[in-house]
Scaffold this motif. Structure first.
Motif, PDB file in Angstrom:
ATOM      1  N   GLN A 164      44.479  42.976  31.409  1.00 56.44           N
ATOM      2  CA  GLN A 164      45.479  42.405  32.312  1.00 56.44           C
ATOM      3  C   GLN A 164      46.738  41.976  31.557  1.00 56.44           C
ATOM      4  OE1 GLN A 164      43.170  39.216  34.223  1.00 56.44           O
ATOM      5  NE2 GLN A 164      43.954  39.995  36.161  1.00 56.44           N
ATOM      6  N   LEU A 165      46.544  41.473  30.352  1.00 62.41           N
ATOM      7  CA  LEU A 165      47.666  40.961  29.576  1.00 62.41           C
ATOM      8  C   LEU A 165      48.712  42.050  29.318  1.00 62.41           C
ATOM      9  CD1 LEU A 165      48.891  38.534  28.172  1.00 62.41           C
ATOM     10  CD2 LEU A 165      47.494  39.042  26.157  1.00 62.41           C
ATOM     11  N   LEU A 166      48.259  43.270  29.089  1.00 63.28           N
ATOM     12  CA  LEU A 166      49.181  44.394  28.894  1.00 63.28           C
ATOM     13  C   LEU A 166      50.093  44.550  30.113  1.00 63.28           C
ATOM     14  CD1 LEU A 166      46.589  46.950  27.481  1.00 63.28           C
ATOM     15  CD2 LEU A 166      48.474  45.955  26.177  1.00 63.28           C
ATOM     16  N   VAL A 167      49.489  44.448  31.289  1.00 65.90           N
ATOM     17  CA  VAL A 167      50.233  44.600  32.545  1.00 65.90           C
ATOM     18  C   VAL A 167      51.173  43.417  32.765  1.00 65.90           C
ATOM     19  CG1 VAL A 167      50.020  44.810  35.061  1.00 65.90           C
ATOM     20  CG2 VAL A 167      48.369  45.966  33.559  1.00 65.90           C
ATOM     21  N   ARG A 220      42.168  34.884  37.148  1.00 66.62           N
ATOM     22  CA  ARG A 220      43.618  34.780  37.328  1.00 66.62           C
ATOM     23  C   ARG A 220      44.248  33.873  36.257  1.00 66.62           C
ATOM     24  NH1 ARG A 220      44.030  37.094  42.277  1.00 66.62           N
ATOM     25  NH2 ARG A 220      42.194  36.892  43.617  1.00 66.62           N
ATOM     26  N   ASN A 221      43.721  33.965  35.064  1.00 62.76           N
ATOM     27  CA  ASN A 221      44.172  33.079  33.988  1.00 62.76           C
ATOM     28  C   ASN A 221      45.660  33.157  33.705  1.00 62.76           C
ATOM     29  OD1 ASN A 221      41.293  33.615  33.792  1.00 62.76           O
ATOM     30  ND2 ASN A 221      41.337  32.411  31.913  1.00 62.76           N
ATOM     31  N   TRP A 222      46.241  34.362  33.792  1.00 64.33           N
ATOM     32  CA  TRP A 222      47.643  34.514  33.394  1.00 64.33           C
ATOM     33  C   TRP A 222      48.604  33.950  34.437  1.00 64.33           C
ATOM     34  CZ3 TRP A 222      46.386  34.549  28.911  1.00 64.33           C
ATOM     35  CH2 TRP A 222      45.523  35.467  28.316  1.00 64.33           C
ATOM     36  N   GLU A 223      48.125  33.735  35.653  1.00 62.19           N
ATOM     37  CA  GLU A 223      48.962  33.073  36.662  1.00 62.19           C
ATOM     38  C   GLU A 223      49.110  31.586  36.316  1.00 62.19           C
ATOM     39  OE1 GLU A 223      47.444  33.682  40.585  1.00 62.19           O
ATOM     40  OE2 GLU A 223      47.319  35.869  40.356  1.00 62.19           O
TER      41      GLU A 223
END
Length: 312
Positions: A49-52, A107-110
């Motif tokens: 997800q981090l790449l996105v 949803r950690n990056w939110e």
């Protein structure tokens, strides 16, 4: 996917925790063990997800630059090579990832977008990024090679990101190197014009069953295995043997007796290698010596029964 060595490490940690907490609720501990392995999948998905998310941040910054009152020619005509990266776009469109995120609420990056900003800034200032943007060739091969290098050189070694993962889930401190390798393998296997599908957690049902059986057999036969070890270490009091060494030897004995398709030498080598990472400097020699004595006696007494040719 998780390999047998990492499964052994996870079982070792659970056996250690159970024996040192004097907890006899084996069902509860087995559930915790399986849960800690399942949580590895969250870490795997978060890295992808981090790449996105970094690409999304780059898109936002480009959009904001275009709205500047005194926008430069470069602001108005930005280099969109990163935004058009074919592999990252394939990951962004993955129904497999979307389904996992929805089902498990990953949803950690939110909530922690500062880490996305940290990684983007490092990427933006890197020679890797500048070289990629200046590359004239527009191909899946170039895009894929860049993404793999981006992960290996910037995301995987980032200390702040590593600290965040360790603080989020305690078991991830040991899982990070393994998951990083897993991510690189997943990216490397992805082919052009194919949908992105998350890798499997276990290779097969045998590996999944190996977790429960190894844990339960080691814990339930703890006293018996300790007696076997005492017989082979007459010059050592059991309390002088490092706790991890004792657990690793017990697990190896459990493999000798209960896992008939695993060659004896493979078992010994696996626990020697694990001891190099998790025990003392001389542990590998001690474990090798004890297991060699036990295996030879078990083979002579026919307590070890292996299926197939050359499995001893």
């Amino acid at each position: 996917m998780i390999n047998r060595r990492h499964i052994r490490v996870k079982v070792m940690q659970s056996v250690y925790a159970m024996l040192h907490s004097y907890n006899d609720d084996i069902i509860k501990e087995e559930k915790f063990l399986k849960h800690s392995i399942l949580k590895m999948y969250d870490l795997y998905v978060l890295n992808l997800q981090l790449l996105v998310e970094v690409q999304k941040l780059a898109a936002k910054k480009i959009a904001l630059s275009k709205k500047k009152i005194l926008a430069t020619k470069e602001d108005l005509n930005p280099n969109n090579k990163f935004l058009n990266n074919k592999l990252i776009n394939t990951i962004a469109e993955s129904v497999s990832i979307e389904g996992y995120v929805e089902l498990n609420d990953v949803r950690n990056w939110e909530e922690n977008d500062e880490y996305v900003k940290i990684i983007f800034e490092k990427l933006q200032n890197s020679d890797l990024y500048k070289k990629y943007l200046s590359t004239e060739e527009d191909s899946y091969k170039v895009d894929k090679a860049f993404v793999i290098d981006f992960f290996k050189e910037i995301i995987a070694p980032d200390e702040k990101l590593g600290e965040y993962f360790e603080d989020t889930t305690i078991s991830w401190s040991d899982d990070i190197p393994f998951v990083n390798t897993w991510v690189v393998k997943t990216l490397s296997k992805q082919k052009e014009n194919t949908i992105f599908v998350l890798g499997k957690l276990y290779k097969d049902k045998d590996d999944e069953d190996f977790v429960s059986k190894m844990f339960k057999k080691t814990v339930l036969n703890n006293t018996e295995y300790e007696s076997i070890i005492e017989e082979k270490t007459p010059n050592w009091e059991t309390d002088r043997i490092a706790d991890i060494d004792m657990i690793l030897i017990k697990m190896a004995v459990s493999e000798f007796l209960n896992f008939h398709s695993i060659p004896t030498r493979v078992t010994i080598n696996e626990y020697i290698e694990i001891s190099k990472d998790y025990s003392t400097e001389k542990s590998s020699y001690f474990i090798n010596g004890v297991l060699d004595k036990i295996s030879k006696e078990f083979i002579e007494s026919k307590r070890i029964v292996k299926i197939g040719r050359g499995l001893l």
